[in-house]
Scaffold this motif. Structure first.
Motif, PDB file in Angstrom:
ATOM      1  N   LEU A 155       0.866  -1.208   0.000  1.00  0.00           N
ATOM      2  CA  LEU A 155       0.000   0.000   0.000  1.00  0.00           C
ATOM      3  C   LEU A 155       0.889   1.239   0.000  1.00  0.00           C
ATOM      4  CD1 LEU A 155      -2.538  -1.202   2.762  1.00  0.00           C
ATOM      5  CD2 LEU A 155      -2.713  -1.509   0.269  1.00  0.00           C
ATOM      6  N   LEU A 156       1.761   1.357  -0.977  1.00  0.00           N
ATOM      7  CA  LEU A 156       2.792   2.413  -1.059  1.00  0.00           C
ATOM      8  C   LEU A 156       2.249   3.774  -0.631  1.00  0.00           C
ATOM      9  CD1 LEU A 156       5.796   2.587  -2.289  1.00  0.00           C
ATOM     10  CD2 LEU A 156       4.668   3.911  -4.062  1.00  0.00           C
ATOM     11  N   HIS A 157       2.949   4.429   0.297  1.00  0.00           N
ATOM     12  CA  HIS A 157       2.488   5.733   0.808  1.00  0.00           C
ATOM     13  C   HIS A 157       3.644   6.724   0.848  1.00  0.00           C
ATOM     14  CE1 HIS A 157       4.497   4.503   4.496  1.00  0.00           C
ATOM     15  NE2 HIS A 157       3.751   3.402   4.540  1.00  0.00           N
ATOM     16  N   TYR A 158       3.338   7.960   1.254  1.00  0.00           N
ATOM     17  CA  TYR A 158       4.357   9.020   1.141  1.00  0.00           C
ATOM     18  C   TYR A 158       5.543   8.778   2.065  1.00  0.00           C
ATOM     19  CZ  TYR A 158       2.082  11.068   5.310  1.00  0.00           C
ATOM     20  OH  TYR A 158       1.544  11.285   6.566  1.00  0.00           O
ATOM     21  N   GLY A 159       5.366   7.971   3.094  1.00  0.00           N
ATOM     22  CA  GLY A 159       6.518   7.642   3.964  1.00  0.00           C
ATOM     23  C   GLY A 159       7.543   6.828   3.194  1.00  0.00           C
ATOM     24  N   HIS A 160       7.018   5.862   2.429  1.00  0.00           N
ATOM     25  CA  HIS A 160       7.919   5.050   1.580  1.00  0.00           C
ATOM     26  C   HIS A 160       8.593   5.951   0.521  1.00  0.00           C
ATOM     27  CE1 HIS A 160       4.914   1.554   2.377  1.00  0.00           C
ATOM     28  NE2 HIS A 160       5.944   1.409   3.168  1.00  0.00           N
ATOM     29  N   ILE A 161       7.776   6.778  -0.107  1.00  0.00           N
ATOM     30  CA  ILE A 161       8.304   7.588  -1.230  1.00  0.00           C
ATOM     31  C   ILE A 161       9.381   8.549  -0.727  1.00  0.00           C
ATOM     32  CG2 ILE A 161       7.669   9.346  -2.949  1.00  0.00           C
ATOM     33  CD1 ILE A 161       4.903   7.828  -3.098  1.00  0.00           C
ATOM     34  N   ARG A 162       9.144   9.162   0.417  1.00  0.00           N
ATOM     35  CA  ARG A 162      10.168  10.085   0.971  1.00  0.00           C
ATOM     36  C   ARG A 162      11.462   9.313   1.248  1.00  0.00           C
ATOM     37  NH1 ARG A 162       9.937  12.403   5.670  1.00  0.00           N
ATOM     38  NH2 ARG A 162      11.436  13.998   5.053  1.00  0.00           N
ATOM     39  N   LEU A 163      11.320   8.080   1.691  1.00  0.00           N
ATOM     40  CA  LEU A 163      12.515   7.261   1.977  1.00  0.00           C
ATOM     41  C   LEU A 163      13.264   7.014   0.666  1.00  0.00           C
ATOM     42  CD1 LEU A 163      13.866   4.239   2.011  1.00  0.00           C
ATOM     43  CD2 LEU A 163      14.119   5.580   4.103  1.00  0.00           C
ATOM     44  N   ARG A 194      12.607   8.091   9.721  1.00  0.00           N
ATOM     45  CA  ARG A 194      11.325   7.542   9.301  1.00  0.00           C
ATOM     46  C   ARG A 194      10.287   8.658   9.304  1.00  0.00           C
ATOM     47  NH1 ARG A 194       8.445   2.659   9.636  1.00  0.00           N
ATOM     48  NH2 ARG A 194       6.252   2.956  10.117  1.00  0.00           N
ATOM     49  N   THR A 195       9.356   8.624   8.370  1.00  0.00           N
ATOM     50  CA  THR A 195       8.292   9.642   8.310  1.00  0.00           C
ATOM     51  C   THR A 195       7.204   9.271   9.322  1.00  0.00           C
ATOM     52  OG1 THR A 195       8.733   9.903   5.965  1.00  0.00           O
ATOM     53  CG2 THR A 195       6.600  10.727   6.766  1.00  0.00           C
ATOM     54  N   GLU A 196       6.979  10.147  10.271  1.00  0.00           N
ATOM     55  CA  GLU A 196       6.000   9.842  11.322  1.00  0.00           C
ATOM     56  C   GLU A 196       4.558   9.938  10.794  1.00  0.00           C
ATOM     57  OE1 GLU A 196       8.955   8.650  13.255  1.00  0.00           O
ATOM     58  OE2 GLU A 196       6.870   8.324  13.879  1.00  0.00           O
ATOM     59  N   GLY A 197       3.651   9.199  11.421  1.00  0.00           N
ATOM     60  CA  GLY A 197       2.208   9.357  11.188  1.00  0.00           C
ATOM     61  C   GLY A 197       1.636   8.539  10.057  1.00  0.00           C
ATOM     62  N   ILE A 198       2.485   7.707   9.416  1.00  0.00           N
ATOM     63  CA  ILE A 198       1.932   6.887   8.333  1.00  0.00           C
ATOM     64  C   ILE A 198       2.614   5.516   8.357  1.00  0.00           C
ATOM     65  CG2 ILE A 198       3.606   7.854   6.676  1.00  0.00           C
ATOM     66  CD1 ILE A 198       0.097   6.909   5.596  1.00  0.00           C
TER      67      ILE A 198
END
Ligand code: C2G
Length: 450
Positions: free
Chosen positions: A12-20, A114-118
């Motif tokens: 479920l690719l999300h912006y936390g993954h993309i920012r990484l 890590r991007t918090e909140g997701i």
């Protein structure tokens, strides 16, 4: 050219993954992204992944950030990959800080915030939270309550039982059998684990109330009733799934596939034994008939390999049953023999005897040996005439397979399609055998002189 590698499930690719991935890309000139295979995720405890490997690879590819995409399939592969792809920098999110320091021997290791909140598990739980109630035997329910904690998107919210509850049921709502209707009104689905002679009524009532049902095997005690329940489930647009943990053991699944590839030649015989005297040894003889008899408790487990490997169209069936005594209709031991067109099969089941709980699949080239307790095994061997050709297989089994069964039940509800590892035809065949047994069809009674 600085070559960077990073690893992940990317479900479920999300912006936390993309920012990484964006920051990983900025670390060098060439970015390899390793996406975990389904098997590897399951082995490392990630059993709730929603998307297939191909869907997850496509999602990463569509970001345009990966110069190359590979699959991570086994423990330790990172070291192989770093050497194989001449990696300069390994990177991963800071939730893994310290866990990959051992890679410093091979390349630089960078932990990115890590991007918090997701998170994928948060997204999974947001899609659906199936409220599950449990009706019946409180001892078995406890295992499911523990195992359900590993399943995103499913929550056990209540128990309906006449048993005395001895463990901490935390914030679960509690009902007695005569409050079953009220119990049903507060849930989306029910796991039925009562005495088998109560299964039909509990399942029938739940389906009529449009509740999804996971029912402990056997679903009921008569084939016609089984057919009716599946028909009603279809008419009411709900899932009716048989709970038979053995089917969810990866080792059992893989041995079934290997047999079908012809590795041991043609199957000539399937022989399964299940015994457990635990309950019998601590129950008064006269109280035994209130408990599940051997055929119900173990027969529906032992029949799974026979019906999955040989099918359900046997020509002959015969029972040999050791009863407690002429006046107490409780089988302490039952042997069931099957004849097929080109194979035979047998099960030996007993709550009042002890035997080796093994599964042996006999073939024209070799045989499969599954050691006791085969019904929750993580290991089996393929053995041949020449021992040098023998093969050994191990597949981790967490929680006796219950969490995998619950994940499958949840996915069936979400996809509105029964994804059970136990085909309906097998559920029906199991209930037919139990019906024949209860009618004492082709049954020889054994009375051991007391
Ligand atoms: N990530 C992140 N922020 C989030 C979620 C994930 O930075 N909110 C990062 C993770 O730290 C990881 C990558 O995105 O580096 C992929 O995350 P997951 O798909 O959850 O996979 P994970 O199991 O963390 O993968 O062996 C290493 C693991 O495979 C890392």
């Amino acid at each position: 050219m600085t070559r960077v590698i990073t690893y992940g499930t990317y479900d479920l690719l999300h912006y936390g993954h993309i920012r990484l991935l964006e920051r990983a890309k900025q670390l060098g000139d060439y970015l390899i992204v390793a996406v975990t295979s389904d098997d590897f995720d399951k082995k490392r405890g990630k059993i709730n992944v929603k998307q297939s490997l191909m869907e997850r690879i496509e999602a990463v590819r569509n970001t345009g950030l990966a110069d190359e995409i590979i699959v991570e399939e086994y423990e330790g592969q990172k070291i192989d990959d770093i050497k194989r792809y001449n990696i300069d920098i390994f990177t991963v999110g800071s939730d893994w800080k310290g866990k990959f320091d051992y890679l410093k021997e091979y390349c630089d290791v960078v932990y990115l915030d890590r991007t918090e909140g997701i998170s994928s598990s948060k997204l999974r739980s947001e899609t659906t939270t199936l409220k599950l109630g449990i009706v019946g035997n409180i001892k078995l329910a406890e295992k499911y309550i523990t195992e359900s904690k590993f399943v995103n998107g499913l929550e056990i919210v209540s128990i309906c039982t006449n048993d005395i509850i001895e463990f901490d049921t935390e914030n679960l709502q509690k009902y007695s059998y005569d409050e079953y209707d009220k119990f049903l009104s507060n849930i989306d689905a029910v796991y039925v684990v009562s005495n088998p002679n109560e299964h039909f009524n509990f399942v029938d009532e739940a389906i009529k109330n449009k509740k999804h049902v996971l029912c402990e095997t056997p679903i009921c005690l008569k084939k016609d009733e089984c057919l009716l329940l599946f028909k009603q489930a279809k008419e009411n647009g709900v899932i009716l799934m048989e709970s038979n943990k053995t089917a969810y053991s990866t080792a059992f699944n893989r041995l079934s596939l290997l047999v079908k590839t012809g590795l041991i030649g043609k199957i000539v015989s399937v022989d399964a034994t299940c015994t457990s005297m635990e309950e019998y040894l601590k129950t008064n003889i006269e109280d035994m008939p209130k408990k599940q008899n051997s055929m119900c408790a173990w027969g529906s487990v032992a029949l799974v390999p026979i019906f999955q490997l040989l099918g359900t169209n046997y020509n002959k069936i015969h029972f040999s049953t050791y009863y407690l005594d002429k006046n107490i209709n409780f089988d302490l031991f039952t042997k069931v023999d099957f004849n097929y067109n080109n194979a035979v099969a047998s099960i030996k089941v007993g709550k009042g005897v002890k035997s080796e709980g093994e599964l042996i699949i006999t073939g024209t080239k070799g045989y499969i040996y599954v050691p006791s307790p085969w019904w929750k095994t993580d290991y089996f061997e393929i053995r041949y005439e020449s021992q040098n050709d023998n093969k050994r297989y191990f597949y981790q089994l967490d929680g006796e397979g219950i969490r995998y069964e619950l994940v499958t039940f949840l996915k069936s509800v979400e996809n509105e399609k029964n994804l059970s590892y136990i085909e309906q035809e097998i559920s029906e065949a199991i209930t037919l055998v139990i019906e024949k047994f209860n009618n004492k069809e082709n049954l020889d009674e054994i009375f051991v002189e007391s």
